[in-house]
Write an enzyme that holds these catalytic residues in place. Structure first.
Site, PDB file in Angstrom:
ATOM      1  N   SER A 187       0.892  -1.246  -0.101  1.00  0.00           N
ATOM      2  CA  SER A 187      -0.022  -0.069  -0.071  1.00  0.00           C
ATOM      3  C   SER A 187       0.852   1.315  -0.043  1.00  0.00           C
ATOM      4  O   SER A 187       1.662   1.541  -1.224  1.00  0.00           O
ATOM      5  CB  SER A 187      -1.046  -0.052   1.167  1.00  0.00           C
ATOM      6  N   HIS A 240      -8.534  -4.359  -1.339  1.00  0.00           N
ATOM      7  CA  HIS A 240      -7.331  -4.007  -0.726  1.00  0.00           C
ATOM      8  C   HIS A 240      -6.688  -4.813   0.499  1.00  0.00           C
ATOM      9  O   HIS A 240      -7.692  -5.107   1.217  1.00  0.00           O
ATOM     10  CB  HIS A 240      -7.322  -2.505  -0.585  1.00  0.00           C
ATOM     11  N   ASP A 276     -10.241  -2.248  -5.725  1.00  0.00           N
ATOM     12  CA  ASP A 276      -9.372  -1.160  -4.889  1.00  0.00           C
ATOM     13  C   ASP A 276      -9.214  -0.093  -5.869  1.00  0.00           C
ATOM     14  O   ASP A 276      -8.607  -0.211  -7.116  1.00  0.00           O
ATOM     15  CB  ASP A 276      -7.980  -2.198  -4.670  1.00  0.00           C
TER      16      ASP A 276
END
Length: 320
Positions: free
Chosen positions: A166, A293, A263
Site C-alpha cells: 500500500s 485492498h 481497489d
C-alpha cells in the site's frame, strides 16, 4: 453473469466467495483523523494471533537516520540457516499516517522463514506530523545502512531488494528511483503489493471505488493530503512521493506488482507495471479477481494462496 445495479449506475462488486462474507465486518479506518485511525489499527493488531518465528532470529535496533533527523528503528528477521542470504527491505503500509513494525510482522517472518531472506523492516516517521519527504528519507537511510552492513547482517550484497504494501509500496517504488538517481545501493528486485503510486487519482478504478472495503478513494484523498500537505494539488509533486509521476522508469530493478480488483489503487498499480515493461524493466503483474485492498490479511484460503505466492516470488528473486 455479474450482478448489476439499475441502468446508468455502477455495477456492484462481485467479491470472491471467500471474501464476500467478511465485507460487512471490516472496521473502518478513518484516515481523515490519523490519531483515531492509529488507535483503531492498534486495537486490531492486539487481536491478531501470535506470529510463528521459529527458525528465524528477530532483533531490533536503531540505525542512523537522514542527516539532521532522528535515528530509524528497524526490526531484523534473520534465518537460522547458513548464509549469506538475500536481503529485503520491507516497508509497512498505512496510508502514510499509521502502521508500525507490528502491522506486517507476519509478512516479514514469512519472507525470512519461507523465503530464506534477511528482512529489515522499517519504522519510518508518519504524516501529517512528518510529511514528505520524512518517511521516504527514513526508508532510504535504512536501505543505505543495510547495504553498508551486509557482512554483519549475513546478506549477499548482490541480492538486495525492496518491498512494501500500500503506502509502503509507494515508498518502496520511490526507493528504487532514489537509489538509481543518487547512485545508491544496487537493487535487483522490487515487490509492490497493492501499491499507492499516483496522487492524481484519475484512473477508472479511482473514480469508481468510492466505498470499497478497507480502502477507497476518499481514503486515498485524505492520505495524500496528510502526506503532501494542504493545497498539494496546486504544487508540483515529486516522483519520490508519487512514483507514477516519474517520467523515466529505465534502469530500475525487476518488479512484481500485486493488485486487487475492487481497489481504487488497482489501475495505477497495473499502469505502473505496464510503464515499467515499456521501459525495459522485467515486470510481473498479478491482478487478483474478486478481491479488495489487502485481502491477503484476512485468513482465508485465498489469502493464504496470495501470501504463499508473494513469498515464492521473493524467494525466486533473492534466493541463492
Amino acid at each position: 453473469m455479474s450482478e448489476t445495479s439499475p441502468a446508468g449506475s455502477t455495477p456492484r462488486p462481485e467479491y470472491h466467495p471467500e471474501l464476500a462474507p467478511l465485507v460487512e465486518g471490516i472496521p473502518y479506518l478513518d484516515v481523515t483523523d490519523p490519531p483515531v485511525a492509529r488507535r483503531t489499527l492498534k486495537g486490531l493488531e492486539a487481536q491478531w494471533p501470535p506470529v510463528d518465528t521459529s527458525g528465524i532470529i528477530v532483533t531490533e535496533r536503531a540505525v542512523p537516520g537522514p542527516e539532521g533527523a532522528p535515528d530509524v528503528t528497524v526490526r531484523i528477521y534473520t534465518p537460522e540457516t547458513p548464509g549469506p542470504h538475500g536481503g529485503l527491505l520491507w516497508i509497512h503500509g498505512g496510508g502514510f499516517v499509521m502502521g508500525d513494525l507490528e502491522t506486517e510482522h507476519q509478512h516479514c517472518a514469512s519472507f525470512a522463514a519461507d523465503g530464506g531472506c534477511v528482512v529489515v523492516s522499517v519504522q519510518y516517521r508518519l504524516a501529517p506530523e512528518n510529511p514528505f519527504p520524512a518517511g521516504v528519507e527514513d526508508c532510504y537511510a535504512a536501505l543505505e545502512w543495510m547495504a553498508k552492513n551486509t557482512a554483519e547482517l549475513g546478506i549477499d550484497p548482490d541480492r538486495m531488494g525492496v518491498a512494501g504494501c500500500s503506502a509502503g509500496g509507494a515508498l518502496a517504488a520511490a526507493l528504487t528511483l532514489m537509489a538509481r538517481d543518487r547512485g545508491g545501493p544496487r537493487l535487483v528486485f522490487q515487490l509492490l503489493t497493492f501499491p499507492v503510486i499516483d496522487d492524481r487519482m484519475d484512473t477508472p478504478s479511482a473514480r469508481r471505488f468510492q466505498d470499497t472495503p478497507v480502502w477507497s478513494t476518499p481514503h486515498s484523498r485524505a492520505s495524500w493530503r496528510h502526506y503532501l500537505g494542504e493545497g498539494h494539488e496546486q504544487r508540483e509533486t515529486s516522483p519520490y512521493a508519487a512514483p507514477g509521476r516519474a517520467t523515466d522508469l529505465s534502469g530500475l530493478p525487476p518488479a512484481h506488482i500485486i493488485t486487487a480488483e475492487y481497489d481504487p489503487l488497482r489501475d495505477e498499480g497495473i499502469g505502473y507495471g505496464l510503464r515499467l515493461l515499456e521501459a525495459g524493466v522485467p515486470t510481473g503483474i498479478h491482478q487478483w479477481a474478486g478481491t479488495f485492498h489487502i485481502f491477503d490479511a484476512y485468513g482465508t484460503e485465498l489469502s493464504e494462496r496470495a501470501a504463499a505466492e508473494r513469498t515464492r516470488v521473493v524467494k525466486e528473486a533473492l534466493g541463492a
